[in-house]
Design a protein around this motif. Structure first.
Motif, PDB file in Angstrom:
ATOM      1  N   GLU A 238       9.432   3.390   9.154  1.00  0.00           N
ATOM      2  CA  GLU A 238      10.025   4.274   8.144  1.00  0.00           C
ATOM      3  C   GLU A 238      11.261   3.653   7.518  1.00  0.00           C
ATOM      4  O   GLU A 238      11.439   3.679   6.297  1.00  0.00           O
ATOM      5  N   ARG A 239      12.115   3.057   8.352  1.00  0.00           N
ATOM      6  CA  ARG A 239      13.312   2.399   7.829  1.00  0.00           C
ATOM      7  C   ARG A 239      12.920   1.251   6.906  1.00  0.00           C
ATOM      8  O   ARG A 239      13.474   1.101   5.813  1.00  0.00           O
ATOM      9  N   PHE A 240      11.948   0.452   7.336  1.00  0.00           N
ATOM     10  CA  PHE A 240      11.533  -0.694   6.529  1.00  0.00           C
ATOM     11  C   PHE A 240      10.929  -0.235   5.200  1.00  0.00           C
ATOM     12  O   PHE A 240      11.280  -0.751   4.128  1.00  0.00           O
ATOM     13  N   TYR A 241      10.031   0.731   5.247  1.00  0.00           N
ATOM     14  CA  TYR A 241       9.341   1.183   4.038  1.00  0.00           C
ATOM     15  C   TYR A 241      10.328   1.769   3.032  1.00  0.00           C
ATOM     16  O   TYR A 241      10.251   1.507   1.826  1.00  0.00           O
ATOM     17  N   ASN A 242      11.291   2.532   3.533  1.00  0.00           N
ATOM     18  CA  ASN A 242      12.275   3.133   2.640  1.00  0.00           C
ATOM     19  C   ASN A 242      13.300   2.128   2.128  1.00  0.00           C
ATOM     20  O   ASN A 242      14.002   2.397   1.146  1.00  0.00           O
ATOM     21  N   SER A 243      13.389   0.958   2.777  1.00  0.00           N
ATOM     22  CA  SER A 243      14.362  -0.051   2.353  1.00  0.00           C
ATOM     23  C   SER A 243      13.825  -0.970   1.266  1.00  0.00           C
ATOM     24  O   SER A 243      14.560  -1.814   0.750  1.00  0.00           O
ATOM     25  N   LEU A 244      12.559  -0.824   0.915  1.00  0.00           N
ATOM     26  CA  LEU A 244      11.946  -1.750  -0.037  1.00  0.00           C
ATOM     27  C   LEU A 244      12.619  -1.707  -1.406  1.00  0.00           C
ATOM     28  O   LEU A 244      12.715  -2.732  -2.085  1.00  0.00           O
TER      29      LEU A 244
ATOM     30  N   LYS B 125       3.598   0.717  -5.458  1.00  0.00           N
ATOM     31  CA  LYS B 125       2.849   1.217  -4.308  1.00  0.00           C
ATOM     32  C   LYS B 125       1.426   1.531  -4.752  1.00  0.00           C
ATOM     33  O   LYS B 125       1.217   2.336  -5.661  1.00  0.00           O
ATOM     34  N   ILE B 126       0.469   0.860  -4.121  1.00  0.00           N
ATOM     35  CA  ILE B 126      -0.927   0.947  -4.545  1.00  0.00           C
ATOM     36  C   ILE B 126      -1.595   2.154  -3.890  1.00  0.00           C
ATOM     37  O   ILE B 126      -1.665   2.254  -2.665  1.00  0.00           O
ATOM     38  N   LYS B 127      -2.095   3.054  -4.723  1.00  0.00           N
ATOM     39  CA  LYS B 127      -2.765   4.248  -4.211  1.00  0.00           C
ATOM     40  C   LYS B 127      -4.071   3.875  -3.521  1.00  0.00           C
ATOM     41  O   LYS B 127      -4.696   2.860  -3.860  1.00  0.00           O
ATOM     42  N   PRO B 128      -4.517   4.698  -2.565  1.00  0.00           N
ATOM     43  CA  PRO B 128      -5.814   4.433  -1.924  1.00  0.00           C
ATOM     44  C   PRO B 128      -6.947   4.490  -2.932  1.00  0.00           C
ATOM     45  O   PRO B 128      -6.858   5.162  -3.969  1.00  0.00           O
TER      46      PRO B 128
ATOM     47  N   PRO C 105       0.837  -1.197   0.000  1.00  0.00           N
ATOM     48  CA  PRO C 105       0.000   0.000   0.000  1.00  0.00           C
ATOM     49  C   PRO C 105       0.870   1.244   0.000  1.00  0.00           C
ATOM     50  O   PRO C 105       1.932   1.277   0.638  1.00  0.00           O
ATOM     51  N   LEU C 106       0.447   2.250  -0.730  1.00  0.00           N
ATOM     52  CA  LEU C 106       1.151   3.530  -0.733  1.00  0.00           C
ATOM     53  C   LEU C 106       0.917   4.248   0.596  1.00  0.00           C
ATOM     54  O   LEU C 106      -0.222   4.449   1.017  1.00  0.00           O
ATOM     55  N   ILE C 107       2.012   4.615   1.265  1.00  0.00           N
ATOM     56  CA  ILE C 107       1.941   5.412   2.483  1.00  0.00           C
ATOM     57  C   ILE C 107       2.658   6.725   2.214  1.00  0.00           C
ATOM     58  O   ILE C 107       3.844   6.729   1.873  1.00  0.00           O
TER      59      ILE C 107
ATOM     60  N   PHE D 206       7.243   2.737  -8.203  1.00  0.00           N
ATOM     61  CA  PHE D 206       6.143   3.271  -9.002  1.00  0.00           C
ATOM     62  C   PHE D 206       4.869   3.342  -8.168  1.00  0.00           C
ATOM     63  O   PHE D 206       4.586   2.435  -7.375  1.00  0.00           O
ATOM     64  N   GLU D 207       4.097   4.386  -8.351  1.00  0.00           N
ATOM     65  CA  GLU D 207       2.781   4.497  -7.738  1.00  0.00           C
ATOM     66  C   GLU D 207       1.735   4.123  -8.778  1.00  0.00           C
ATOM     67  O   GLU D 207       1.743   4.659  -9.890  1.00  0.00           O
ATOM     68  N   VAL D 208       0.858   3.182  -8.429  1.00  0.00           N
ATOM     69  CA  VAL D 208      -0.143   2.709  -9.380  1.00  0.00           C
ATOM     70  C   VAL D 208      -1.524   2.756  -8.739  1.00  0.00           C
ATOM     71  O   VAL D 208      -1.662   2.797  -7.512  1.00  0.00           O
ATOM     72  N   HIS D 209      -2.539   2.749  -9.579  1.00  0.00           N
ATOM     73  CA  HIS D 209      -3.915   2.890  -9.103  1.00  0.00           C
ATOM     74  C   HIS D 209      -4.391   1.670  -8.317  1.00  0.00           C
ATOM     75  O   HIS D 209      -3.973   0.540  -8.564  1.00  0.00           O
ATOM     76  N   ASN D 210      -5.266   1.926  -7.386  1.00  0.00           N
ATOM     77  CA  ASN D 210      -5.999   0.865  -6.710  1.00  0.00           C
ATOM     78  C   ASN D 210      -6.691  -0.009  -7.755  1.00  0.00           C
ATOM     79  O   ASN D 210      -7.150   0.465  -8.787  1.00  0.00           O
ATOM     80  N   ALA D 211      -6.772  -1.314  -7.489  1.00  0.00           N
ATOM     81  CA  ALA D 211      -7.451  -2.279  -8.361  1.00  0.00           C
ATOM     82  C   ALA D 211      -6.756  -2.463  -9.708  1.00  0.00           C
ATOM     83  O   ALA D 211      -7.368  -2.880 -10.680  1.00  0.00           O
TER      84      ALA D 211
END
Length: 370
Positions: free
Chosen positions: A109-115, A124-127, A91-93, A151-156
């Motif tokens: 924060e460390r984990f998310y940025n380490s992906l 990253k799935i947008k809401p 999920p996009l945060i 990359f940020e991509v659309h939900n569904a």
């Protein structure tokens, strides 16, 4: 084409995998990889990873539903036991909201940025929003030549390994941002500014007691509503499906330790989501469209917690469905709720309980009809 779906016996947590064998190639997909409430990988999860994956195996897609330790603390171990993780989908945060997730996991924060260092590509799935009324094809066809990056991509959005493979993955992000705004207002009343919240864990930690008081008042379920929901299943093909578990709640004509048939190959995983969110099930049905009739297996959300279950999920389609619930035999949360168990069984469905006991592993074998 053959799909092997495994609900691994790792106790209180989630570790679900699919192995797709098609055209002399094998693809590995994982949804969550964690157990227990500590940052360190429990031994039972280490053993399960080591016994299932070979060093030369590639994880083609890793889905992370959310960021509680019992869903992520085995990911580094998974990476060590395989040769590569190609794609991660989460999920996009937004960075301005990191503080919220850091309350439950100060390593968030460390984990998310380490992906981006964990995998070649991070999606990253947008809401959910007004602009996701269609299913988009994302180019994960040639994974070796896919562009690396974040990359940020659309939900569904619909993900496929190759267009020639009649199988897809559709993640849904129903993050309700309004909760964060309500919580921020509550914190401001308690003298904690938004600037302090976005200054990192070292600053947040000084206010942690007051934050948690407001947190429990406003969002008692924590960040679970941001759990990525995932559809996995066929698109147009017909499939034969068998399933097996060493021990389960079952009807008298079903024998232990034998594979037996079930009808629909599609699966819905909910992570720790709350099915009582406004309109979530109706929207999910709408977005899945005709694919919803393929759903034959459903993960009971949040280890069977009563407040996260909505019996409307039983009527998501007209099929008899296979439910599974992951929990630890000695968990302190009283998971799963007996009321949830009763709701599922009294409607003619089956429920598979997957714990830390090896014979509770739940396995499905799915083959495409030529």
């Amino acid at each position: 084409m053959k799909v092997t779906r495994v609900i691994h016996p790792i106790g209180q947590g989630a570790f679900y995998s699919e192995r797709i064998e098609c055209d002399d190639r094998t693809y590995n997909i994982v949804y969550d990889c964690g157990s227990g409430n500590r940052k360190k990988t429990p031994k039972r999860l280490e053993r399960q990873i080591a016994s299932y994956y070979k060093k030369e195996d590639v994880i083609d897609i890793l889905f992370i539903s959310h960021f509680d330790n019992d869903h992520i603390n085995g990911i580094n171990e998974l990476r060590r036991h395989t040769s590569e993780i190609k794609n991660v989908i989460v999920p996009l945060i937004e960075q301005e909201d990191f503080w919220f997730y850091s309350i439950e996991n100060n390593e968030f924060e460390r984990f998310y940025n380490s992906l981006t260092g964990l995998a070649n590509s991070v999606y990253k799935i947008k809401p959910a929003g007004e602009d996701d009324n269609r299913l988009n094809d994302i180019g994960l066809i040639d994974l070796l030549e896919s562009e690396k990056g974040s990359f940020e991509v659309h939900n569904a959005t619909k993900f496929s390994l190759r267009r020639s493979i009649d199988w897809c993955y559709i993640p849904f992000n129903y993050d309700l941002k309004i909760r964060l705004n309500i919580l921020k207002n509550e914190l401001v009343k308690n003298g904690i500014s938004e600037k302090e919240l976005t200054s990192g864990w070292d600053v947040i930690e000084h206010h942690i007691d007051n934050i948690k008081k407001a947190y429990k008042k406003v969002v008692a379920d924590g960040a679970n509503k941001t759990s990525l929901i995932l559809y996995s299943g066929g698109i147009i093909g017909e499939y034969k499906c068998w399933q097996y578990q060493g021990s389960m709640r079952y009807y008298p004509w079903i024998h232990h330790r034998h594979f037996y048939r079930y009808d629909k190959e599609g699966c819905l995983c909910f992570g720790d989501n709350d099915l009582n969110q406004a309109n979530i099930l109706n929207d999910l049905k709408h977005k899945l469209s005709s694919l919803v009739d393929r759903v034959g297996t459903i993960q009971v959300p949040h280890h069977g917690a009563i407040n996260n279950f909505n019996d409307d999920i039983l009527a998501i389609n007209n099929s008899i469905k296979m439910f599974f619930v992951s929990f630890g035999n000695k968990n302190t949360y009283r998971h799963p709720s007996l009321r949830v168990v009763d709701e599922i069984l009294k409607n003619g469905n089956s429920l598979f309980e997957v714990t830390e006991k090896m014979d509770s592993a739940y396995i499905q074998i799915i083959t495409k009809v030529l």
